[in-house]
Enzyme design. Structure first.
Site, short mmCIF file in Angstrom:
data_model
loop_
_atom_site.label_atom_id
_atom_site.label_comp_id
_atom_site.label_asym_id
_atom_site.label_seq_id
_atom_site.Cartn_x
_atom_site.Cartn_y
_atom_site.Cartn_z
N HIS A 115 0.87 -1.19 0.00
CA HIS A 115 0.00 0.00 0.00
C HIS A 115 0.90 1.23 0.00
O HIS A 115 1.35 1.69 1.06
CB HIS A 115 -0.91 -0.04 1.24
CG HIS A 115 -1.90 1.09 1.29
ND1 HIS A 115 -3.07 1.02 2.02
CD2 HIS A 115 -1.91 2.32 0.73
CE1 HIS A 115 -3.74 2.14 1.89
NE2 HIS A 115 -3.05 2.96 1.11
N HIS B 117 1.35 4.92 -2.36
CA HIS B 117 1.01 5.82 -3.48
C HIS B 117 2.30 6.46 -3.95
O HIS B 117 2.95 7.16 -3.16
CB HIS B 117 0.03 6.90 -3.02
CG HIS B 117 -1.23 6.33 -2.44
ND1 HIS B 117 -2.39 6.19 -3.17
CD2 HIS B 117 -1.50 5.85 -1.20
CE1 HIS B 117 -3.33 5.67 -2.40
NE2 HIS B 117 -2.82 5.44 -1.20
N GLU C 214 -11.14 3.59 6.10
CA GLU C 214 -10.02 4.43 6.56
C GLU C 214 -10.64 5.54 7.43
O GLU C 214 -10.37 5.63 8.62
CB GLU C 214 -9.26 5.02 5.37
CG GLU C 214 -8.12 5.96 5.77
CD GLU C 214 -7.47 6.66 4.58
OE1 GLU C 214 -8.06 6.69 3.48
OE2 GLU C 214 -6.35 7.20 4.76
N ASP D 67 1.75 7.09 2.26
CA ASP D 67 2.34 8.31 1.67
C ASP D 67 3.50 8.76 2.55
O ASP D 67 3.40 9.79 3.24
CB ASP D 67 1.29 9.41 1.59
CG ASP D 67 0.07 8.97 0.80
OD1 ASP D 67 0.14 8.92 -0.43
OD2 ASP D 67 -0.96 8.66 1.44
N1 ADE Z 1 -4.46 8.96 -1.71
C1 ADE Z 1 -3.21 8.97 -1.21
N2 ADE Z 1 -3.21 8.57 0.05
C2 ADE Z 1 -4.49 8.28 0.37
C3 ADE Z 1 -5.12 7.81 1.55
N3 ADE Z 1 -4.46 7.56 2.67
N4 ADE Z 1 -6.46 7.64 1.51
C4 ADE Z 1 -7.15 7.90 0.42
N5 ADE Z 1 -6.60 8.35 -0.71
C5 ADE Z 1 -5.27 8.53 -0.73
ZN ZN Z 2 -3.63 4.85 0.57
#
Ligand code: ADE
Ligand code: ZN
Length: 338
Positions: free
Chosen positions: A17, A19, A200, A279
């Site tokens: 996971h 991005h 989330e 991220d």
């Molecule tokens: N895009 C990048 N990080 C994210 C996250 N934690 N939740 C949703 N969209 C995302």
């Molecule tokens: Zn994410």
């Protein structure tokens, strides 16, 4: 005697996971802004870093999309991805299945080809020069409409050999899985695997609907499942993995304290939980720091950490034979360093 931090550093880890746009470090952001003649709102790296304080997902997303604006040329996407892969090498991440958000770029007039060719060239170099295996998953932005997702899927069809699956990210509140049921059906018809961010900031029902409506094989985050015992039983029975991101959840206030994070409770229920960084340039830690902070806050033992990396092998898209090789490497490491 190795410290827990040393033990984590040496563990052969798999990231599920991540991005790629979320690995844009402030230093590289400034460098690319200069290279592309872009005027930033911030005068210095330090000033930008000061802005990285979030109360919720949306506050982060606003900055994250703004940051991505410095990515213009194929080489920018290459440099971004290569910097992340070097970090993987440093941290002993041996496999990574990464997300990219094409709409963040195509909506600014950047070609889909520019984005994917830059990322893919770096991933290929990562395989050849760093021995890091990888896959690419396209995420649809759920705050945009269904038609935009369909258009993006259409563009992806020319790159089926480079994209293994599709996912769903961005603002969870107000954008339920049902909004993308038809796009996901079409994506599956075209041979893509599916994943989705769910639970989330949103409710456990989004996790359930991602499974039932979007037919996902993994859930990204999924921590709201802790509130629904029937859902937990279903995740265990179907062995649907959760790609959990502890430092992200802390930074975006999904939990107020890492000690309150449900990761260990979910694990104890038998859910296939994994640890990931989401991220890392924005949330203050790559894989090792996510493992370390979680271990400290939740009292995770070395055996727990070994289980978490084994879970990641199981949850990965690696072919069976490759999985066996990874299990073997983990067993050997965990035995030698118990
Ligand atoms: N895009 C990048 N990080 C994210 C996250 N934690 N939740 C949703 N969209 C995302
Ligand atoms: Zn994410």
């Amino acid at each position: 005697m190795t410290t827990l931090a040393d033990f984590i550093q040496g563990l052969p880890k798999i990231e599920l996971h991540l991005h790629i746009e979320g690995t844009l470090e402030p230093e590289l952001l400034f460098k690319l802004a200069e290279r592309n003649n872009i005027q930033l709102k911030y005068d210095s790296v330090d000033e930008l870093k000061q802005a990285y304080k979030f109360s919720n997902l949306q506050e982060f997303l606003d900055l994250y999309y703004e940051g991505a604006n410095v990515l213009r040329e194929e080489q920018d996407f290459y440099d971004l991805t290569w910097a992340y892969l070097l970090k993987c090498k440093d941290e002993h991440v041996v496999r990574t299945e990464i997300f990219f958000d094409p709409q963040t770029h195509t909506d600014r007039g950047i070609l889909f080809a520019t984005v994917i060719n830059g990322i893919n060239r770096a991933l290929q170099d990562g395989r050849e020069k760093l021995a890091i295996s990888s896959e690419l998953i396209l995420c649809f932005l759920r705050h945009l409409d269904e038609q935009s997702a369909f258009n993006t899927l259409k563009e992806a069809l020319d790159y089926k050999d480079l994209i293994v699956g599709v996912g769903l990210d961005s603002s969870e509140k107000g954008n339920p899985p049902s909004k993308f049921e038809r796009v996901f059906a079409k994506a599956r018809e075209e041979g893509f695997l599916t994943v989705a961010h769910a639970g989330e900031e949103g409710p456990a029902a989004n996790v359930k609907d991602s499974i039932d409506l979007l037919k996902v094989f993994r859930i990204d985050h999924g921590i709201a499942a802790i509130n629904d015992e029937f859902l937990i039983a279903d995740l265990v029975q179907k062995q649907i993995p959760l790609t959990v991101c502890p430092l992200s959840n802390l930074a975006l206030k999904a939990v107020n304290n890492l000690k309150d994070h449900p990761l260990k409770k979910l694990m104890d229920h038998g859910v296939l939980v994994t640890i990931n960084s989401d991220d890392p340039a924005y949330f203050g830690g790559y894989m090792n720091e996510n493992f370390r902070a979680s271990a400290e806050a939740l009292n995770l033992s070395k055996a727990d950490l070994c289980q978490l990396v084994r879970n990641a092998v199981m949850a990965s898209l690696l072919p069976e034979q490759e999985k066996e090789r990874h299990y073997h490497a983990i067993e050997q490491y965990c035995c030698e360093n118990a």
